[in-house]
Design a protein around this motif. Structure first.
Motif, short mmCIF file in Angstrom:
data_model
loop_
_atom_site.label_atom_id
_atom_site.label_comp_id
_atom_site.label_asym_id
_atom_site.label_seq_id
_atom_site.Cartn_x
_atom_site.Cartn_y
_atom_site.Cartn_z
N LEU A 135 23.75 102.23 73.00
CA LEU A 135 22.67 103.20 72.91
C LEU A 135 21.39 102.49 72.48
O LEU A 135 21.43 101.37 71.97
CB LEU A 135 23.05 104.30 71.91
CG LEU A 135 24.28 105.13 72.30
CD1 LEU A 135 24.62 106.14 71.21
CD2 LEU A 135 24.05 105.84 73.64
N PRO A 136 20.22 103.12 72.68
CA PRO A 136 18.95 102.47 72.33
C PRO A 136 18.91 102.02 70.87
O PRO A 136 19.40 102.72 69.98
CB PRO A 136 17.91 103.56 72.60
CG PRO A 136 18.55 104.42 73.65
CD PRO A 136 20.01 104.43 73.32
N ALA A 137 18.31 100.86 70.65
CA ALA A 137 18.24 100.28 69.31
C ALA A 137 17.40 101.13 68.37
O ALA A 137 16.48 101.84 68.80
CB ALA A 137 17.67 98.87 69.40
N VAL A 138 17.74 101.04 67.07
CA VAL A 138 17.04 101.81 66.04
C VAL A 138 16.58 100.85 64.94
O VAL A 138 17.37 100.04 64.44
CB VAL A 138 17.98 102.86 65.41
CG1 VAL A 138 17.23 103.70 64.39
CG2 VAL A 138 18.59 103.76 66.48
N PRO A 139 15.30 100.90 64.55
CA PRO A 139 14.83 100.04 63.45
C PRO A 139 15.15 100.65 62.10
O PRO A 139 15.12 101.86 61.92
CB PRO A 139 13.32 100.00 63.68
CG PRO A 139 13.00 101.30 64.33
CD PRO A 139 14.21 101.67 65.15
N VAL A 140 15.49 99.80 61.13
CA VAL A 140 15.76 100.24 59.76
C VAL A 140 14.86 99.42 58.84
O VAL A 140 15.12 98.25 58.58
CB VAL A 140 17.24 100.04 59.38
CG1 VAL A 140 17.51 100.60 57.98
CG2 VAL A 140 18.16 100.71 60.39
N VAL A 141 13.79 100.04 58.37
CA VAL A 141 12.77 99.32 57.62
C VAL A 141 13.30 98.74 56.32
O VAL A 141 12.98 97.61 55.93
CB VAL A 141 11.55 100.24 57.35
CG1 VAL A 141 10.57 99.56 56.40
CG2 VAL A 141 10.85 100.57 58.65
#
Length: 269
Positions: free
Chosen positions: A159-165
């Motif tokens: 699935l599309p990547a997700v950023p985790v700040v």
């Protein structure tokens, strides 16, 4: 992760779920979710295209329902979101849209870890140089954390990547179906305190749903699932909430109910 507001609920056009509550139907719905939003295993981001490991594709915002804050120094990682009939113990809650034997594999992170200590999470971790792609990362990390046999996992896609700040990670969610389940348990107590399956029908039980207030007075609330004594919240719950909604497996629930992440007590609602 800084803040996870409620994602817009998918419309009937967005959801892929049907009335087919069979195990085969569940697997097919997961495959349809990848076909609509993600990439096939052969097209998984990897070292063959280094930029793909830290790029957030345009489809990530509509897929996840939120334009997540991004880190200036992203590091690639992957998690394995693994569904399947992990054992023969059915869910306690009767959900119409998902078979009672469909579970998802989760771990509880060790309390000594620097980030997300003690939280419930999907198996996963950082992309290593020897990993061909994010699928290899997710399977390797899951094997190292839970002891599962990767040969029994059918990887449906990414699935599309997700950023985790908060951690600086760009997380690639690898979606899988456990066609041949193997025994799982804690492999390294420095990494995980528990490894367990959680029935999807129990997760979507409206009595088990809530919003979760972050500990220590930090701003923002995340989706939450409280099944027994186990509270899923934060980044993992945000992904799970959205995936279940897009599959059409979720059930309407009272999102005014807010629990404390540490004590699990109801703060309001």
């Amino acid at each position: 992760m800084s803040e996870t507001p409620a994602s817009p609920r998918p419309t009937s056009r967005d959801a892929v779920g049907t009335s087919d509550a069979s195990l085969a139907g569940a697997r097919d719905q997961l495959a349809e979710l990848v076909a609509r939003w993600g990439a096939a295993p052969a097209d998984a981001p990897g070292h063959h295209d280094p930029a793909s490991l830290t790029t957030i594709p345009p489809e990530a915002v509509p897929m996840w329902g939120f334009d997540w804050p991004r880190s200036g120094d992203p590091r690639p990682s992957a998690v394995l979101i693994l569904f399947g009939a992990l054992d023969d113990v059915p869910a306690r809650h009767d959900a119409e849209r998902v078979h009672p034997h469909v579970d998802v594999l989760l771990t509880q992170r060790a309390a000594t870890l620097r980030q997300h200590a003690g939280q419930i999470a999907f198996p996963g971790g950082r992309v290593d140089p020897e990993d061909a792609d994010v699928v290899a990362t997710a399977l390797r990390e899951a094997q190292e954390e839970t002891g599962l046999d990767p040969a029994g996992v059918e990887v449906l896609g990414v699935l599309p990547a997700v950023p985790v700040v908060v951690s600086g990670n760009v997380v690639h969610p690898v979606l899988g179906w456990w066609r041949d389940p193997s025994r799982v348990a804690v492999v390294d107590q420095a990494e995980a305190a528990a490894v367990f399956r959680m029935p999807v029908a129990d997760l979507v039980d409206p009595a088990n749903r809530c919003r979760v207030a972050r500990p220590g007075g930090r701003r923002g609330e995340t989706p939450g699932f409280l099944v027994g004594e186990r509270l899923v919240w934060g980044f993992t719950a945000a992904l799970l909430d959205r995936v279940l909604a897009l599959l059409g497996w979720d059930v309407p629930w009272d999102d005014s109910r807010v629990r404390d992440a540490r004590t699990h007590r109801i703060l309001r609602g």
